[in-house]
Design a protein around this motif. Structure first.
Motif: not given
Length: 389
Positions: A260-261, A289, A308, A336-337
């Motif tokens: 995570d991530p 990713h 993240k 990233i999220p």
């Protein structure tokens, strides 16, 4: 009870005289294997020894060895010692002893059986070995122990288990060097640090006690656990763990898979700060990713696992598969999220559907929905848009 030390500087006639006096006076005197050899010649006419299959048995005996300066090298008490004239070795039962280096007590050792060679420079113990490092608190357990004082090597092998306040280890063999304050672990090595829980697997591991570091010059795997489950896994051709700073470093084909991530970070240098929750590489780096199917490469990069965010610098190149797109720039911040980004310097963006090419000094946007805004930046650079019919 007298303990007579046999050293090279003691005249032979004096030794024999002392032995004659000692054998008559005391059963529990200290002996090296060489002393037992001489005692066995006298034992036929005394009550201290008994012939057994060509050897001589001594009960409740203490063996010891000193160096030329009179400093203790080792001292072992045994329930029984049997000396053989044929192979010049003393076999001992239920040994309990202390091992020294430079006059300092290093290890306390116990076992079920053992043997001492006549020159006193090798001690072997077998069965349920427990060797406690007095200086560092490491406890080594196994089924065989070998002490070579002249080489400053203590070897424990055969189902080795090591325990310490910082880390527990298993291996086929451990070699401890007291002066260098180093332990080498060989064969099927598993080392588990206790806080945080990191498991290190390799075939050769060097544990530098004073520096609080463990490193391997062989392929290595490092797993971070949450409870009993593996959260993150790193591999490399070589690697190390700093037990004090909680930083793991992977070199040569290093790769870290983060839960995570869901990232895969690859480089010839991966510096993983486990407690700081950062991953840094000053070498060319690739970040993939696994869910978004986005790949980023750059000359160097940093990932903050919380909150993240990835920071990429130098020849940044990104490829997205869903939908297909490409981007090049000098520097990029990747959130990233939200799958959004900020790119600065020589931005080039290309997408397939609908066909579009953008260039400019600066860009912000999201790759997943192909929302890209190119701007001129503070220096008023030009923005170019090309729509391919």
């Amino acid at each position: 009870m007298r303990i007579i030390h046999l050293g090279k500087i003691v005249p032979l006639n004096l030794v024999l005289l002392l032995l004659l006096l000692g054998v008559a006076a005391c059963r529990g005197e200290g002996r090296t294997a060489k002393k037992l050899a001489q005692d066995s010649q006298l034992a036929q006419e005394s009550a201290t020894g008994k012939s057994l299959d060509g050897g001589f048995t001594f009960n409740a005996v203490t063996l010891d060895q000193t160096d030329e300066r009179g400093n203790a090298i080792w001292k072992i008490k045994a329930k029984q010692a049997v000396y053989s004239n044929n192979n010049k070795i003393a076999q001992i039962e239920t040994p309990i002893g202390d091992l020294f280096q430079d006059g300092k007590l290093l290890y306390h050792v116990t076992g079920q059986q053992g043997e001492v060679h006549e020159d006193g420079q090798k001690v072997f113990l077998k069965g349920n070995i427990v060797a406690t490092d007095i200086q560092n608190g490491v406890v080594l357990r196994g089924n065989e122990l070998e002490w070579r004082p002249q080489e400053d090597i203590l070897i424990v092998r055969n189902q080795l288990i090591g325990t310490h306040k910082q880390v527990d280890v298993t291996a086929q063999e451990a070699r401890a060097f007291s002066r260098a304050k180093r332990i080498e672990l060989i064969g099927k090595v598993v080392a588990i640090s206790k806080q945080p829980i990191l498991q290190m697997r390799t075939e050769h591991l060097i544990w530098e006690m004073e520096k609080e570091k463990m490193f391997s010059d062989r392929p290595v795997q490092i797993d971070r656990y949450v409870g009993t489950a593996i959260a993150d896994r790193g591999v490399g051709d070589t690697g190390e763990v700093d037990l004090k700073t909680k930083i793991a470093t992977l070199r040569k084909n290093g790769q870290l898979n983060v839960l995570d991530p869901p990232l895969q970070i690859s480089s010839d240098l991966v510096v993983w700060n486990v407690e700081g929750k950062t991953v840094v590489s000053d070498n060319p780096v690739r970040i993939f990713h696994r869910v978004q199917q986005v790949t980023m490469t750059a000359n160097k990069g940093r990932v903050d696992l919380e909150p993240k965010i990835a920071y990429l610098n130098g020849n940044v190149y990104g490829v997205g598969k869903r939908p297909p797109s490409q981007m090049r720039t000098d520097r990029m911040t990747w959130f990233i999220p939200t799958e959004s980004f900020e790119a600065v310097g020589n931005v080039f963006y290309k997408q397939v559907d609908p066909p579009l090419t953008l260039t400019g000094p600066k860009a912000v946007g999201q790759l997943k929905d192909q929302t890209i805004v190119i701007s001129g930046g503070s220096d008023g650079g030009r923005v170019y848009t090309e729509i391919i019919p």
